[in-house]
Design a protein around this motif. Structure first.
Motif, short mmCIF file in Angstrom:
data_model
loop_
_atom_site.label_atom_id
_atom_site.label_comp_id
_atom_site.label_asym_id
_atom_site.label_seq_id
_atom_site.Cartn_x
_atom_site.Cartn_y
_atom_site.Cartn_z
N UNK A 190 49.88 31.08 44.08
CA UNK A 190 49.96 30.24 42.87
C UNK A 190 48.78 29.28 42.80
N UNK A 191 48.34 28.76 43.93
CA UNK A 191 47.16 27.89 43.96
C UNK A 191 45.93 28.65 43.48
N UNK A 192 45.81 29.90 43.92
CA UNK A 192 44.68 30.74 43.48
C UNK A 192 44.75 30.98 41.97
N UNK A 193 45.94 31.33 41.48
CA UNK A 193 46.10 31.62 40.05
C UNK A 193 45.76 30.41 39.18
N UNK A 194 45.99 29.22 39.71
CA UNK A 194 45.74 28.00 38.94
C UNK A 194 44.31 27.50 39.07
N UNK A 195 43.44 28.31 39.67
CA UNK A 195 42.03 27.96 39.75
C UNK A 195 41.57 27.36 41.05
N UNK A 196 42.44 27.42 42.08
CA UNK A 196 42.10 26.82 43.36
C UNK A 196 41.09 27.63 44.15
N UNK A 197 40.36 26.94 45.01
CA UNK A 197 39.48 27.57 45.99
C UNK A 197 40.13 27.40 47.36
N UNK A 198 40.28 28.49 48.08
CA UNK A 198 41.00 28.46 49.35
C UNK A 198 40.14 28.96 50.50
N UNK A 199 40.48 28.52 51.70
CA UNK A 199 39.94 29.09 52.93
C UNK A 199 41.07 29.87 53.60
N UNK A 200 40.81 31.12 53.95
CA UNK A 200 41.87 31.94 54.52
C UNK A 200 41.32 32.86 55.60
N UNK A 201 42.18 33.29 56.54
CA UNK A 201 41.71 34.12 57.66
C UNK A 201 41.60 35.59 57.27
N UNK A 202 40.66 36.28 57.91
CA UNK A 202 40.53 37.73 57.75
C UNK A 202 40.45 38.33 59.16
N UNK A 242 37.97 31.98 49.07
CA UNK A 242 38.45 32.88 48.04
C UNK A 242 38.87 32.16 46.79
N UNK A 243 38.82 32.88 45.66
CA UNK A 243 39.30 32.34 44.40
C UNK A 243 39.71 33.51 43.50
N UNK A 244 40.31 33.18 42.36
CA UNK A 244 40.75 34.19 41.41
C UNK A 244 39.55 34.94 40.84
N UNK A 245 39.71 36.24 40.68
CA UNK A 245 38.61 37.09 40.25
C UNK A 245 38.07 36.71 38.87
N UNK A 246 38.91 36.14 38.02
CA UNK A 246 38.49 35.83 36.67
C UNK A 246 38.11 34.38 36.42
N UNK A 247 38.04 33.57 37.48
CA UNK A 247 37.86 32.14 37.31
C UNK A 247 36.41 31.73 37.56
#
Length: 208
Positions: A22-34, A41-46
């Motif tokens: 939901x944070x991503x969908x609302x335009x957030x920028x996140x740090x996440x593990x791979x 990461x962020x939403x593809x359309x933002x």
């Protein structure tokens, strides 16, 4: 101030994954593990979120971004893939590779390499990343979390929080990640080409 979610590396808590999506969908920028290093990461359309990542990493317009996908069905939506390339991808996903492929019209132009119209795509072998992608139902626009001037990507989620808490919306603590980025393989030519040697073994592609 970034939120900080401690998510189990093997059995991610669904409640937290839903909140992260939901944070991503609302335009957030996140740090996440791979399965290699931590990623931004962020939403593809933002576009605004993408611009924040560009500014944070000090990236120019020629930098190849990566679409993090949950499986090969998503890969084929965003990249032009023939049977030979599909078999190659199937043998090496999920895994520690980023593949440069010719993009389809589904990819926003701002994510493409400006001259070549290519895109980096990958399927991570990481339970948290895959759970997040499944919840989103679409790829996550991503780039390695390696800050300008640093020799290696950031690997400690607490260091990420302390350093970037005012520039990110969420840090996902999935434990320590490695210091190596993915191996980047260009599949747009007649034979696979090594663009960047990372944690993945390139030798299987030399025999392809």
């Amino acid at each position: 101030m970034a939120q900080f979610f401690q998510i189990h590396a093997e059995t991610p808590q669904h409640r937290l994954v839903v909140q992260a999506a939901e944070i991503v969908r609302k335009g957030g920028v996140i740090a996440y593990p791979t399965d290699s290093a931590y990623a931004l990461g962020c939403h593809i359309g933002d576009k605004a979120a993408l611009d924040r990542i560009r500014a944070l990493r000090k990236l120019d317009k020629h930098h190849n971004f990566t679409l993090m996908c949950r499986d090969l069905s998503e890969l084929s939506t965003y990249a032009k893939v023939d049977n030979q390339i599909y078999r190659m991808l199937k043998n090496h996903t999920p895994g520690q590779y980023t593949f440069i492929l010719e993009a389809t019209s589904e990819v926003p132009r701002r994510l493409l390499h400006p001259k070549r119209k290519t895109i980096g795509l990958r399927v991570p072998d990481n339970a948290i990343a895959l759970a997040l992608l499944a919840e989103l139902g679409e790829p996550l626009m991503s780039v390695t979390l390696q800050m300008p001037g640093d020799e290696y990507p950031m690997s400690d989620p607490y260091d990420i929080r302390d350093s970037l808490q005012h520039q990110l919306d969420l840090v996902i603590d999935g434990g320590y990640c490695g210091l190596d980025a993915t191996t980047v393989v260009d599949l747009t030519g007649d034979v696979p080409a090594l663009v960047r040697q990372g944690i993945g073994d390139f030798s299987p592609f030399e025999a392809a």
